[in-house]
Design a protein around this motif. Structure first.
Motif, PDB file in Angstrom:
ATOM      1  N   VAL A 212       0.838  -1.204   0.000  1.00 15.13           N
ATOM      2  CA  VAL A 212       0.000   0.000   0.000  1.00 15.13           C
ATOM      3  C   VAL A 212       0.869   1.247   0.000  1.00 15.13           C
ATOM      4  CG1 VAL A 212      -1.763   1.281   1.269  1.00 15.13           C
ATOM      5  CG2 VAL A 212      -1.910  -1.212   1.107  1.00 15.13           C
ATOM      6  N   ALA A 213       1.992   1.223   0.734  1.00 14.34           N
ATOM      7  CA  ALA A 213       2.893   2.376   0.739  1.00 14.34           C
ATOM      8  C   ALA A 213       3.450   2.636  -0.655  1.00 14.34           C
ATOM      9  CB  ALA A 213       4.028   2.154   1.732  1.00 14.34           C
ATOM     10  N   ALA A 214       3.842   1.572  -1.360  1.00 11.38           N
ATOM     11  CA  ALA A 214       4.343   1.740  -2.724  1.00 11.38           C
ATOM     12  C   ALA A 214       3.261   2.322  -3.629  1.00 11.38           C
ATOM     13  CB  ALA A 214       4.837   0.399  -3.266  1.00 11.38           C
TER      14      ALA A 214
ATOM     15  N   LEU B  62      -4.616  11.580  -6.810  1.00 16.09           N
ATOM     16  CA  LEU B  62      -5.802  11.644  -5.962  1.00 16.09           C
ATOM     17  C   LEU B  62      -5.444  11.908  -4.502  1.00 16.09           C
ATOM     18  CD1 LEU B  62      -7.694   8.611  -7.493  1.00 16.09           C
ATOM     19  CD2 LEU B  62      -8.622  10.929  -7.353  1.00 16.09           C
ATOM     20  N   ALA B  63      -4.226  11.570  -4.099  1.00 17.94           N
ATOM     21  CA  ALA B  63      -3.809  11.729  -2.713  1.00 17.94           C
ATOM     22  C   ALA B  63      -2.297  11.895  -2.666  1.00 17.94           C
ATOM     23  CB  ALA B  63      -4.238  10.523  -1.873  1.00 17.94           C
ATOM     24  N   GLN B  64      -1.835  12.683  -1.718  1.00 18.46           N
ATOM     25  CA  GLN B  64      -0.408  12.949  -1.559  1.00 18.46           C
ATOM     26  C   GLN B  64       0.098  12.326  -0.256  1.00 18.46           C
ATOM     27  OE1 GLN B  64       1.822  15.155  -3.621  1.00 18.46           O
ATOM     28  NE2 GLN B  64       0.262  14.402  -5.029  1.00 18.46           N
ATOM     29  N   ASP B  65       1.179  11.552  -0.357  1.00 23.66           N
ATOM     30  CA  ASP B  65       1.822  10.987   0.829  1.00 23.66           C
ATOM     31  C   ASP B  65       3.329  11.016   0.596  1.00 23.66           C
ATOM     32  OD1 ASP B  65       2.794   9.592   2.977  1.00 23.66           O
ATOM     33  OD2 ASP B  65       1.385   7.921   2.818  1.00 23.66           O
ATOM     34  N   GLU B  66       3.959  12.078   1.045  1.00 27.07           N
ATOM     35  CA  GLU B  66       5.390  12.251   0.791  1.00 27.07           C
ATOM     36  C   GLU B  66       6.251  11.259   1.567  1.00 27.07           C
ATOM     37  OE1 GLU B  66       7.379  15.636   2.946  1.00 27.07           O
ATOM     38  OE2 GLU B  66       5.277  16.278   3.179  1.00 27.07           O
ATOM     39  N   TYR B  67       5.668  10.591   2.558  1.00 29.03           N
ATOM     40  CA  TYR B  67       6.447   9.663   3.374  1.00 29.03           C
ATOM     41  C   TYR B  67       6.414   8.233   2.839  1.00 29.03           C
ATOM     42  CZ  TYR B  67       5.803  13.685   6.339  1.00 29.03           C
ATOM     43  OH  TYR B  67       5.787  14.971   6.806  1.00 29.03           O
ATOM     44  N   ALA B  68       5.465   7.920   1.962  1.00 26.01           N
ATOM     45  CA  ALA B  68       5.285   6.549   1.490  1.00 26.01           C
ATOM     46  C   ALA B  68       6.557   6.001   0.840  1.00 26.01           C
ATOM     47  CB  ALA B  68       4.111   6.483   0.522  1.00 26.01           C
ATOM     48  N   GLU B  69       7.196   6.829   0.029  1.00 26.83           N
ATOM     49  CA  GLU B  69       8.409   6.399  -0.666  1.00 26.83           C
ATOM     50  C   GLU B  69       9.513   6.034   0.322  1.00 26.83           C
ATOM     51  OE1 GLU B  69      11.529   8.207  -3.989  1.00 26.83           O
ATOM     52  OE2 GLU B  69       9.515   9.067  -3.759  1.00 26.83           O
ATOM     53  N   HIS B  70       9.590   6.738   1.441  1.00 22.85           N
ATOM     54  CA  HIS B  70      10.617   6.449   2.444  1.00 22.85           C
ATOM     55  C   HIS B  70      10.445   5.043   3.026  1.00 22.85           C
ATOM     56  CE1 HIS B  70      12.299  10.547   2.720  1.00 22.85           C
ATOM     57  NE2 HIS B  70      11.049  10.947   2.460  1.00 22.85           N
ATOM     58  N   PHE B  71       9.198   4.645   3.272  1.00 22.51           N
ATOM     59  CA  PHE B  71       8.944   3.305   3.799  1.00 22.51           C
ATOM     60  C   PHE B  71       9.418   2.237   2.815  1.00 22.51           C
ATOM     61  CE2 PHE B  71       5.162   5.566   5.842  1.00 22.51           C
ATOM     62  CZ  PHE B  71       5.808   5.737   7.056  1.00 22.51           C
ATOM     63  N   VAL B  72       9.089   2.426   1.555  1.00 18.59           N
ATOM     64  CA  VAL B  72       9.430   1.432   0.538  1.00 18.59           C
ATOM     65  C   VAL B  72      10.940   1.312   0.391  1.00 18.59           C
ATOM     66  CG1 VAL B  72       9.167   0.802  -1.895  1.00 18.59           C
ATOM     67  CG2 VAL B  72       7.256   1.895  -0.681  1.00 18.59           C
ATOM     68  N   ARG B  73      11.624   2.444   0.388  1.00 25.47           N
ATOM     69  CA  ARG B  73      13.066   2.430   0.180  1.00 25.47           C
ATOM     70  C   ARG B  73      13.830   1.877   1.387  1.00 25.47           C
ATOM     71  NH1 ARG B  73      12.460   1.606  -3.978  1.00 25.47           N
ATOM     72  NH2 ARG B  73      12.184   2.981  -5.757  1.00 25.47           N
TER      73      ARG B  73
ATOM     74  N   CYS C 286      11.149  -5.005   0.017  1.00 23.10           N
ATOM     75  CA  CYS C 286      10.582  -4.446  -1.211  1.00 23.10           C
ATOM     76  C   CYS C 286      11.631  -3.692  -2.026  1.00 23.10           C
ATOM     77  CB  CYS C 286       9.385  -3.559  -0.906  1.00 23.10           C
ATOM     78  SG  CYS C 286       9.662  -2.275   0.312  1.00 23.10           S
ATOM     79  N   ALA C 287      12.862  -4.094  -1.882  1.00 20.98           N
ATOM     80  CA  ALA C 287      13.928  -3.496  -2.698  1.00 20.98           C
ATOM     81  C   ALA C 287      13.603  -3.695  -4.178  1.00 20.98           C
ATOM     82  CB  ALA C 287      15.268  -4.136  -2.369  1.00 20.98           C
ATOM     83  N   GLY C 288      13.659  -2.637  -4.927  1.00 19.65           N
ATOM     84  CA  GLY C 288      13.376  -2.737  -6.357  1.00 19.65           C
ATOM     85  C   GLY C 288      11.941  -2.458  -6.733  1.00 19.65           C
TER      86      GLY C 288
END
Length: 300
Positions: free
Chosen positions: A21-23, A35-46, A51-53
Protein backbone atom coordinates in the motif's frame (compact mmCIF):
# COMPACT_ATOMS: atom_id res chain seq x y z
CA UNK A 1 26.07 5.86 12.40
CA UNK A 2 22.35 5.17 12.17
CA UNK A 3 20.93 2.16 13.95
CA UNK A 4 19.70 -0.64 11.66
CA UNK A 5 16.04 -0.48 10.78
CA UNK A 6 13.62 -2.76 12.58
CA UNK A 7 11.72 -4.48 9.78
CA UNK A 8 10.37 -7.60 11.43
CA UNK A 9 6.89 -6.12 11.52
CA UNK A 10 6.68 -5.65 7.75
CA UNK A 11 8.96 -8.33 6.33
CA UNK A 12 6.29 -10.91 5.52
CA UNK A 13 2.65 -11.96 5.66
CA UNK A 14 0.03 -9.30 6.25
CA UNK A 15 2.78 -6.88 7.36
CA UNK A 16 4.24 -6.95 3.87
CA UNK A 17 0.93 -5.74 2.44
CA UNK A 18 1.49 -2.47 4.34
CA UNK A 19 4.53 -1.92 2.12
CA UNK A 20 2.46 -2.74 -0.96
CA UNK A 21 0.00 0.00 0.00
CA UNK A 22 2.89 2.38 0.74
CA UNK A 23 4.34 1.74 -2.72
CA UNK A 24 0.92 2.39 -4.25
CA UNK A 25 0.63 5.66 -2.32
CA UNK A 26 4.08 6.70 -3.46
CA UNK A 27 3.12 6.05 -7.09
CA UNK A 28 -0.12 7.95 -6.57
CA UNK A 29 1.76 10.89 -5.06
CA UNK A 30 3.90 11.27 -8.18
CA UNK A 31 1.06 10.93 -10.72
CA UNK A 32 0.21 14.06 -12.67
CA UNK A 33 -3.46 13.54 -11.76
CA UNK A 34 -2.84 12.43 -8.17
CA UNK A 35 -5.80 11.64 -5.96
CA UNK A 36 -3.81 11.73 -2.71
CA UNK A 37 -0.41 12.95 -1.56
CA UNK A 38 1.82 10.99 0.83
CA UNK A 39 5.39 12.25 0.79
CA UNK A 40 6.45 9.66 3.37
CA UNK A 41 5.29 6.55 1.49
CA UNK A 42 8.41 6.40 -0.67
CA UNK A 43 10.62 6.45 2.44
CA UNK A 44 8.94 3.30 3.80
CA UNK A 45 9.43 1.43 0.54
CA UNK A 46 13.07 2.43 0.18
CA UNK A 47 13.92 1.47 3.79
CA UNK A 48 12.64 -2.13 3.79
CA UNK A 49 14.78 -4.86 2.18
CA UNK A 50 11.62 -6.88 1.52
CA UNK A 51 10.58 -4.45 -1.21
CA UNK A 52 13.93 -3.50 -2.70
CA UNK A 53 13.38 -2.74 -6.36
CA UNK A 54 9.68 -1.97 -6.10
CA UNK A 55 8.65 1.11 -8.08
CA UNK A 56 7.64 4.37 -6.45
CA UNK A 57 6.76 6.12 -9.71
CA UNK A 58 4.63 4.77 -12.53
CA UNK A 59 7.42 5.71 -14.96
CA UNK A 60 9.56 2.99 -13.34
CA UNK A 61 7.09 0.30 -14.47
CA UNK A 62 7.83 -0.99 -18.00
CA UNK A 63 4.15 -1.28 -18.99
CA UNK A 64 3.09 1.68 -16.84
CA UNK A 65 -0.62 2.12 -16.26
CA UNK A 66 -1.29 -1.14 -18.12
CA UNK A 67 0.45 -3.12 -15.37
CA UNK A 68 -2.31 -4.84 -13.34
CA UNK A 69 -0.39 -4.39 -10.07
CA UNK A 70 1.37 -1.01 -10.28
CA UNK A 71 -1.15 0.51 -12.66
CA UNK A 72 -4.67 -0.64 -11.81
CA UNK A 73 -4.24 -2.05 -8.28
CA UNK A 74 -2.05 0.84 -7.14
CA UNK A 75 -4.65 3.27 -8.47
CA UNK A 76 -7.24 1.43 -6.39
CA UNK A 77 -5.20 2.08 -3.25
CA UNK A 78 -4.76 5.70 -4.26
CA UNK A 79 -8.51 6.07 -4.68
CA UNK A 80 -9.16 4.38 -1.33
CA UNK A 81 -6.70 6.72 0.36
CA UNK A 82 -8.42 9.79 -1.06
CA UNK A 83 -11.92 8.62 -0.15
CA UNK A 84 -10.97 7.80 3.44
CA UNK A 85 -8.99 11.04 3.76
CA UNK A 86 -12.16 12.90 2.80
CA UNK A 87 -14.20 10.84 5.28
CA UNK A 88 -11.89 11.73 8.18
CA UNK A 89 -11.82 15.42 7.24
CA UNK A 90 -15.62 15.56 6.98
CA UNK A 91 -15.91 13.97 10.41
CA UNK A 92 -13.48 16.49 11.88
CA UNK A 93 -15.60 19.20 10.30
CA UNK A 94 -18.56 18.08 12.42
CA UNK A 95 -16.56 18.49 15.63
CA UNK A 96 -15.06 15.00 16.02
CA UNK A 97 -11.62 15.26 17.62
CA UNK A 98 -10.62 11.60 18.11
CA UNK A 99 -9.42 9.46 15.21
CA UNK A 100 -8.77 5.73 15.66
CA UNK A 101 -6.85 3.81 13.00
CA UNK A 102 -7.47 0.09 13.40
CA UNK A 103 -4.54 -1.81 11.94
CA UNK A 104 -2.86 1.50 11.20
CA UNK A 105 0.02 0.03 9.22
CA UNK A 106 2.05 2.76 7.52
CA UNK A 107 -0.78 5.29 7.64
CA UNK A 108 0.50 8.89 7.86
CA UNK A 109 -2.77 10.80 8.12
CA UNK A 110 -1.60 12.53 11.30
CA UNK A 111 1.19 14.05 9.18
CA UNK A 112 -0.68 14.60 5.91
CA UNK A 113 -4.17 15.82 6.69
CA UNK A 114 -5.15 19.34 7.61
CA UNK A 115 -6.92 18.33 10.81
CA UNK A 116 -7.91 20.71 13.61
CA UNK A 117 -4.99 21.23 15.98
CA UNK A 118 -6.85 19.69 18.93
CA UNK A 119 -7.41 16.36 17.16
CA UNK A 120 -5.79 13.21 18.52
CA UNK A 121 -4.96 10.29 16.23
CA UNK A 122 -4.70 6.87 17.87
CA UNK A 123 -2.77 4.33 15.79
CA UNK A 124 -3.35 0.68 16.70
CA UNK A 125 -1.11 -2.00 15.24
CA UNK A 126 1.47 -4.60 16.16
CA UNK A 127 4.55 -3.27 17.89
CA UNK A 128 6.88 -4.27 15.05
CA UNK A 129 4.90 -2.37 12.43
CA UNK A 130 4.75 0.77 14.54
CA UNK A 131 8.46 0.53 15.42
CA UNK A 132 9.39 0.35 11.74
CA UNK A 133 7.17 3.30 10.94
CA UNK A 134 8.61 5.40 13.75
CA UNK A 135 12.17 4.74 12.64
CA UNK A 136 11.47 5.84 9.09
CA UNK A 137 9.50 8.93 10.10
CA UNK A 138 12.25 9.96 12.52
CA UNK A 139 14.87 9.60 9.78
CA UNK A 140 12.66 11.73 7.50
CA UNK A 141 12.35 14.41 10.23
CA UNK A 142 8.57 14.12 9.90
CA UNK A 143 6.50 16.28 12.23
CA UNK A 144 2.85 15.39 12.87
CA UNK A 145 0.26 18.11 12.46
CA UNK A 146 -1.75 16.82 15.43
CA UNK A 147 -1.15 14.74 18.53
CA UNK A 148 -0.42 11.07 17.78
CA UNK A 149 -0.84 8.25 20.25
CA UNK A 150 0.73 4.92 19.29
CA UNK A 151 -1.07 1.87 20.65
CA UNK A 152 1.23 -1.12 20.05
CA UNK A 153 -1.09 -4.08 20.42
CA UNK A 154 -2.26 -6.93 18.22
CA UNK A 155 -5.97 -6.64 17.41
CA UNK A 156 -6.30 -10.27 18.51
CA UNK A 157 -5.27 -9.18 22.03
CA UNK A 158 -6.91 -6.79 24.49
CA UNK A 159 -6.67 -3.69 22.35
CA UNK A 160 -9.60 -2.02 24.13
CA UNK A 161 -7.71 -1.75 27.41
CA UNK A 162 -4.63 -0.58 25.53
CA UNK A 163 -6.62 2.10 23.69
CA UNK A 164 -8.49 3.45 26.70
CA UNK A 165 -5.32 3.35 28.82
CA UNK A 166 -3.66 5.49 26.14
CA UNK A 167 -6.24 8.23 26.65
CA UNK A 168 -9.09 7.42 24.27
CA UNK A 169 -12.36 8.81 25.65
CA UNK A 170 -15.44 6.69 24.80
CA UNK A 171 -17.73 9.52 25.92
CA UNK A 172 -16.48 11.86 23.17
CA UNK A 173 -17.31 11.42 19.46
CA UNK A 174 -14.72 9.58 17.40
CA UNK A 175 -14.03 8.55 13.83
CA UNK A 176 -12.68 5.08 13.12
CA UNK A 177 -10.99 3.61 10.05
CA UNK A 178 -10.54 -0.09 9.31
CA UNK A 179 -8.72 0.30 6.00
CA UNK A 180 -7.76 -2.97 4.31
CA UNK A 181 -8.21 -4.91 7.55
CA UNK A 182 -11.35 -6.94 8.01
CA UNK A 183 -10.85 -9.53 5.27
CA UNK A 184 -7.65 -10.72 7.00
CA UNK A 185 -9.61 -11.50 10.18
CA UNK A 186 -11.69 -14.57 11.01
CA UNK A 187 -15.40 -13.80 10.92
CA UNK A 188 -15.80 -13.89 14.73
CA UNK A 189 -12.94 -11.40 15.08
CA UNK A 190 -14.62 -9.04 12.63
CA UNK A 191 -17.90 -9.32 14.53
CA UNK A 192 -16.13 -8.63 17.82
CA UNK A 193 -14.36 -5.61 16.35
CA UNK A 194 -17.56 -4.08 14.98
CA UNK A 195 -19.43 -4.78 18.23
CA UNK A 196 -16.59 -3.20 20.19
CA UNK A 197 -16.53 -0.06 18.05
CA UNK A 198 -20.25 0.27 18.70
CA UNK A 199 -19.68 -0.13 22.44
CA UNK A 200 -16.81 2.38 22.53
CA UNK A 201 -18.56 5.14 20.58
CA UNK A 202 -21.04 7.80 21.49
CA UNK A 203 -23.47 9.65 19.25
CA UNK A 204 -21.84 11.69 16.52
CA UNK A 205 -19.18 9.06 15.86
CA UNK A 206 -18.38 7.53 12.48
CA UNK A 207 -16.76 4.39 11.08
CA UNK A 208 -15.47 3.47 7.63
CA UNK A 209 -14.35 0.01 6.66
CA UNK A 210 -13.64 -2.14 3.65
CA UNK A 211 -15.37 -5.47 3.06
CA UNK A 212 -15.32 -8.22 0.45
CA UNK A 213 -18.55 -9.88 -0.62
CA UNK A 214 -17.30 -12.72 -2.84
CA UNK A 215 -18.73 -16.09 -1.85
CA UNK A 216 -15.73 -17.86 -3.36
CA UNK A 217 -12.50 -15.88 -3.31
CA UNK A 218 -10.69 -18.63 -5.21
CA UNK A 219 -12.91 -17.93 -8.22
CA UNK A 220 -10.67 -14.91 -8.79
CA UNK A 221 -7.35 -16.67 -8.28
CA UNK A 222 -6.33 -16.18 -11.92
CA UNK A 223 -7.52 -12.56 -12.06
CA UNK A 224 -5.01 -10.09 -13.42
CA UNK A 225 -4.56 -8.28 -10.09
CA UNK A 226 -3.97 -11.35 -7.91
CA UNK A 227 -1.77 -13.01 -10.53
CA UNK A 228 0.42 -9.93 -10.96
CA UNK A 229 0.75 -9.46 -7.20
CA UNK A 230 1.89 -13.08 -6.78
CA UNK A 231 4.26 -13.10 -9.73
CA UNK A 232 5.78 -9.62 -9.45
CA UNK A 233 6.27 -9.22 -5.70
CA UNK A 234 5.53 -12.65 -4.22
CA UNK A 235 2.45 -11.69 -2.18
CA UNK A 236 -0.38 -14.21 -2.46
CA UNK A 237 -3.29 -12.18 -1.16
CA UNK A 238 -5.69 -15.11 -1.36
CA UNK A 239 -3.51 -17.03 1.09
CA UNK A 240 -3.70 -14.09 3.49
CA UNK A 241 -7.43 -13.38 3.22
CA UNK A 242 -9.54 -15.37 5.69
CA UNK A 243 -11.89 -17.84 4.03
CA UNK A 244 -14.72 -17.63 6.57
CA UNK A 245 -18.08 -16.51 5.17
CA UNK A 246 -18.09 -12.81 5.97
CA UNK A 247 -20.56 -11.37 8.50
CA UNK A 248 -22.95 -8.60 7.51
CA UNK A 249 -21.23 -5.91 9.55
CA UNK A 250 -23.08 -3.07 7.84
CA UNK A 251 -26.36 -4.77 8.69
CA UNK A 252 -25.28 -5.29 12.29
CA UNK A 253 -24.56 -1.58 12.67
CA UNK A 254 -27.83 -0.60 11.02
CA UNK A 255 -29.70 -2.87 13.45
CA UNK A 256 -28.11 -0.90 16.29
CA UNK A 257 -29.33 2.40 14.90
CA UNK A 258 -26.33 3.50 12.82
CA UNK A 259 -26.98 5.00 9.41
CA UNK A 260 -24.93 3.13 6.82
CA UNK A 261 -24.13 3.45 3.15
CA UNK A 262 -22.32 0.86 1.06
CA UNK A 263 -20.48 1.65 -2.16
CA UNK A 264 -18.34 -0.02 -4.75
CA UNK A 265 -14.95 1.59 -5.39
CA UNK A 266 -16.15 2.23 -8.92
CA UNK A 267 -18.75 4.66 -7.55
CA UNK A 268 -15.88 6.91 -6.49
CA UNK A 269 -13.95 6.37 -9.72
CA UNK A 270 -16.92 7.84 -11.53
CA UNK A 271 -17.33 10.62 -8.97
CA UNK A 272 -13.69 11.72 -9.00
CA UNK A 273 -12.95 10.91 -12.63
CA UNK A 274 -9.92 8.72 -11.81
CA UNK A 275 -9.48 5.18 -10.62
CA UNK A 276 -10.25 1.61 -11.67
CA UNK A 277 -13.40 0.66 -13.57
CA UNK A 278 -14.91 -2.84 -13.72
CA UNK A 279 -13.31 -5.40 -15.95
CA UNK A 280 -13.71 -9.09 -16.75
CA UNK A 281 -12.73 -11.57 -13.99
CA UNK A 282 -12.27 -8.62 -11.66
CA UNK A 283 -10.75 -9.23 -8.22
CA UNK A 284 -12.22 -5.89 -7.14
CA UNK A 285 -15.76 -6.89 -8.06
CA UNK A 286 -16.75 -7.85 -4.52
CA UNK A 287 -15.02 -4.99 -2.73
CA UNK A 288 -17.30 -2.67 -0.80
CA UNK A 289 -16.59 0.49 1.16
CA UNK A 290 -18.97 1.01 4.08
CA UNK A 291 -19.55 4.35 5.81
CA UNK A 292 -21.48 4.39 9.06
CA UNK A 293 -22.60 7.17 11.38
CA UNK A 294 -23.91 6.78 14.90
CA UNK A 295 -26.72 9.26 15.56
CA UNK A 296 -26.76 11.57 18.54
CA UNK A 297 -29.00 10.31 21.29
CA UNK A 298 -32.15 12.40 21.70
CA UNK A 299 -32.04 14.79 24.59
CA UNK A 300 -34.35 13.92 27.50
Amino acid sequence: MNAPFTTYGVDGGVGLTALLVAAARAIETHRHDSLAQDEYAEHFVRAAPACAGWPVRIEQVPDGEHNPLWGRFARYFGLRTRVLDDFVLRSAGTGVRQVVLLGAGLDTRAFRLDLPSDCVVHEIDRAGVLAFKEQILTEAAAVPRVKRVLVPVDLRADWVTALTSAGFDPSAPSVWLAEGLLFYLPAPAETYLIDTVHRLTTGGSALAFEAKLEKDLLAYRDSAIYTATREQIGIDLLDLFHRDPRPDSAGALAARGWSTSTHTPFDFTRLLGRGPLPERNDALEGNRWVFAHKPHEPRP
